[in-house]
Design a protein around this motif. Structure first.
Motif, PDB file in Angstrom:
ATOM      1  N   ASN B  56     -40.190 -24.576 -24.847  1.00 17.70           N
ATOM      2  CA  ASN B  56     -38.919 -24.401 -24.142  1.00 17.70           C
ATOM      3  C   ASN B  56     -37.805 -25.005 -24.986  1.00 17.70           C
ATOM      4  O   ASN B  56     -37.625 -26.214 -25.017  1.00 17.70           O
ATOM      5  CB  ASN B  56     -38.978 -25.069 -22.766  1.00 17.70           C
ATOM      6  N   THR B  57     -37.062 -24.143 -25.653  1.00 19.19           N
ATOM      7  CA  THR B  57     -35.924 -24.630 -26.447  1.00 19.19           C
ATOM      8  C   THR B  57     -34.619 -24.120 -25.861  1.00 19.19           C
ATOM      9  O   THR B  57     -33.603 -24.076 -26.525  1.00 19.19           O
ATOM     10  CB  THR B  57     -36.058 -24.196 -27.916  1.00 19.19           C
ATOM     11  N   THR B  58     -34.678 -23.710 -24.593  1.00 19.70           N
ATOM     12  CA  THR B  58     -33.459 -23.246 -23.931  1.00 19.70           C
ATOM     13  C   THR B  58     -32.630 -24.436 -23.483  1.00 19.70           C
ATOM     14  O   THR B  58     -33.063 -25.583 -23.595  1.00 19.70           O
ATOM     15  CB  THR B  58     -33.799 -22.396 -22.687  1.00 19.70           C
ATOM     16  N   VAL B  59     -31.437 -24.142 -22.933  1.00 22.38           N
ATOM     17  CA  VAL B  59     -30.546 -25.225 -22.495  1.00 22.38           C
ATOM     18  C   VAL B  59     -31.025 -25.886 -21.205  1.00 22.38           C
ATOM     19  O   VAL B  59     -30.572 -26.973 -20.861  1.00 22.38           O
ATOM     20  CB  VAL B  59     -29.104 -24.730 -22.314  1.00 22.38           C
ATOM     21  N   LEU B  60     -31.920 -25.210 -20.456  1.00 23.23           N
ATOM     22  CA  LEU B  60     -32.398 -25.797 -19.202  1.00 23.23           C
ATOM     23  C   LEU B  60     -33.696 -26.569 -19.443  1.00 23.23           C
ATOM     24  O   LEU B  60     -34.544 -26.133 -20.221  1.00 23.23           O
ATOM     25  CB  LEU B  60     -32.643 -24.690 -18.170  1.00 23.23           C
ATOM     26  N   ASN B  61     -33.845 -27.700 -18.784  1.00 20.60           N
ATOM     27  CA  ASN B  61     -35.075 -28.471 -18.966  1.00 20.60           C
ATOM     28  C   ASN B  61     -36.257 -27.860 -18.212  1.00 20.60           C
ATOM     29  O   ASN B  61     -36.089 -26.991 -17.361  1.00 20.60           O
ATOM     30  CB  ASN B  61     -34.846 -29.942 -18.603  1.00 20.60           C
ATOM     31  N   ASP B  62     -37.443 -28.324 -18.526  1.00 24.05           N
ATOM     32  CA  ASP B  62     -38.674 -27.741 -17.994  1.00 24.05           C
ATOM     33  C   ASP B  62     -38.701 -27.706 -16.461  1.00 24.05           C
ATOM     34  O   ASP B  62     -39.037 -26.689 -15.855  1.00 24.05           O
ATOM     35  CB  ASP B  62     -39.901 -28.536 -18.481  1.00 24.05           C
ATOM     36  N   GLU B  63     -38.365 -28.839 -15.837  1.00 22.05           N
ATOM     37  CA  GLU B  63     -38.413 -28.941 -14.379  1.00 22.05           C
ATOM     38  C   GLU B  63     -37.458 -27.950 -13.728  1.00 22.05           C
ATOM     39  O   GLU B  63     -37.766 -27.337 -12.706  1.00 22.05           O
ATOM     40  CB  GLU B  63     -38.021 -30.353 -13.920  1.00 22.05           C
ATOM     41  N   PHE B  64     -36.292 -27.826 -14.340  1.00 18.18           N
ATOM     42  CA  PHE B  64     -35.263 -26.929 -13.822  1.00 18.18           C
ATOM     43  C   PHE B  64     -35.786 -25.493 -13.806  1.00 18.18           C
ATOM     44  O   PHE B  64     -35.655 -24.762 -12.821  1.00 18.18           O
ATOM     45  CB  PHE B  64     -34.042 -27.032 -14.753  1.00 18.18           C
ATOM     46  N   GLN B 155     -33.619 -19.404 -29.738  1.00 20.04           N
ATOM     47  CA  GLN B 155     -34.183 -20.169 -28.619  1.00 20.04           C
ATOM     48  C   GLN B 155     -35.410 -19.431 -28.102  1.00 20.04           C
ATOM     49  O   GLN B 155     -35.496 -18.200 -28.185  1.00 20.04           O
ATOM     50  CB  GLN B 155     -33.147 -20.340 -27.507  1.00 20.04           C
TER      51      GLN B 155
END
Lengths: 119, 304
Positions: B56-64, B155
């Motif tokens: 996950n290299t997106t702007v949102l974190n894993d939990e989100f 990403q």
């Protein structure tokens, strides 16, 4: 899960060693008993209580959901004596099951009728 | 033994895949409310419950992202022959549906990751996001998919999402409906004799007193008529106006305590008909279960 919060499933999974229902006879009043139903809430509590009110043998029926984090309800029943509180409770459940069967079949036949009309 | 059961009536007014309106009568509020409560939080559906994130290299974190995936409605017709994580599980039963997702942004433009990017479980292709259409054969008129995250160049998002059976009592993501409501049917009666003593202008004003417009003025017969009983919202405006005219008996509005109008809106996860039938079944099973769990009568019962 939060550190100080109970697990969510505790709301509907009866823990091992706990009975779904237990009956405790009232020590001071005759023909009276308190039922403890594990992992139930207002849905069943109010439904059963109102059905018990329809029974002429029942003098008193009430329910209590003591706390949102205590996942059980109490149902208190007092009868005239011809029927025990346990019998009255049992009868109320039978009546409700029959009523629900009725609702189910009426809904299904109505829905079927609508489908037939469309064809 | 004489039965104390009620004999309910049911009339369906409207029935579509995602909407149902019906009238339930000759029963008690406790039954109406029990059905409403069961439809809302005790009818099982399927939703993403566990997410394994590989990249996950997106702007949102894993939990989100995990939370967002949970809220995506999945078509849940398979729920009826699926077991939940808290049920007794046999050898042939299945509890998990595994969806996967892998998107890498290679273009210079912003790229959307949506519910259409899911790769379905080949063993259970009947479980898919509502409005899903395979990203390889997308057509113009397809429903707009559910956005998960937006990406820029290089990403990447790669994950496995495990969907399970659950109920709304556990988490709101398993709720099978958008709304379920019931209302008491209003009963409006106009005191004709008293109404006739009123001036035409006053009658017209009276009709407009409530924004619900349950009443209307018939200019031919010059009478106030109840035209939209159910539009009435119990706002008390007609009674207030009657009070102001010093005729408190002009109109009486009560709510029926044995006629209920149900409105159920689905989310596409299950057909509304399925939700209603399942709700009745769930409630019946609950009561049956209680009856079976009832301890046997004591020997000395009946003595006191």
């Amino acid at each position: 899960m939060g550190i100080n919060a109970p697990d969510r499933y505790e709301r509907f999974v009866v823990p091992e060693g706990l009975q779904k229902i237990s009956i405790e006879k009232d020590t001071k009043v005759t023909n009276a008993a308190t039922f403890t139903l594990q992992r139930e809430d207002h849905t069943v509590g109010n439904l059963v209580r109102m059905q018990l009110h329809r029974d002429k043998e029942v003098i008193f029926a009430g329910y209590k959901f003591p706390h949102p984090l205590e996942y059980h309800i109490f149902i208190k029943v007092q009868t005239m004596g011809k029927k025990s509180p346990r019998e009255a409770f049992d009868d109320s459940l039978s009546d409700l099951i029959m009523e629900l069967d009725d609702i189910r079949s009426k809904f299904q036949s109505e829905a079927q009728q609508r489908r037939d009309m469309q064809h | 033994m004489l039965s104390n059961r009620r004999l309910p009536d049911l009339k369906i007014r409207d029935l579509r895949d995602d909407y149902c309106e019906f009238e339930l009568s000759n029963t008690d509020v406790s039954m109406a409310n029990a059905l409403r409560r069961v439809m809302l939080v005790e009818v099982p559906t399927i939703a993403v419950d566990l997410v394994e994130i590989e990249q996950n290299t997106t702007v949102l974190n894993d939990e989100f992202i995990a939370h967002r995936l949970g809220l995506i409605p999945l078509v849940s017709t398979a729920v009826h022959h699926m077991k939940g994580p808290f049920d007794d599980i046999g050898e042939k039963d299945f509890t998990d549906v595994e969806l996967s997702l892998h998107v890498l942004c290679t273009s210079d433009d912003t790229q959307d990751v949506t519910s259409n990017d899911f790769i379905l479980d080949h063993q259970h292709p009947e479980v898919y996001p509502v409005g899903y259409s395979d990203s390889r054969m997308q057509s113009e008129d397809a429903e707009r998919p559910i956005l998960i995250v937006k990406m820029r160049k290089n990403q990447e998002l790669k994950l496995k999402a495990i969907a399970r059976k659950g109920i709304g009592k556990d988490h709101a993501k398993w709720i099978p409906v958008a709304t379920v409501t019931f209302q008491h049917k209003p009963q409006i009666s106009i005191n004709r004799a008293l109404m006739d003593t009123l001036d035409e202008k006053v009658k017209e004003a009276f009709v407009d007193a409530s924004p619900s417009h349950a009443l209307s003025y018939n200019s031919v017969t010059k009478q106030v008529e109840v035209t939209e009983t159910e539009a009435y919202m119990y706002d008390g405006e007609y009674e207030k106006m009657a009070q102001e005219l010093h005729h408190p008996d002009l109109i009486t509005i009560t709510q029926s305590d044995n006629e209920f109008i149900f409105r159920v809106e689905g989310t596409g996860v299950l057909s509304v008909e399925d939700v209603i039938i399942t709700a009745v079944d769930v409630l019946t099973a609950k009561l049956r279960n209680l009856q079976q769990a009832l301890p046997p009568p004591e020997q000395n019962e009946g003595e006191n």
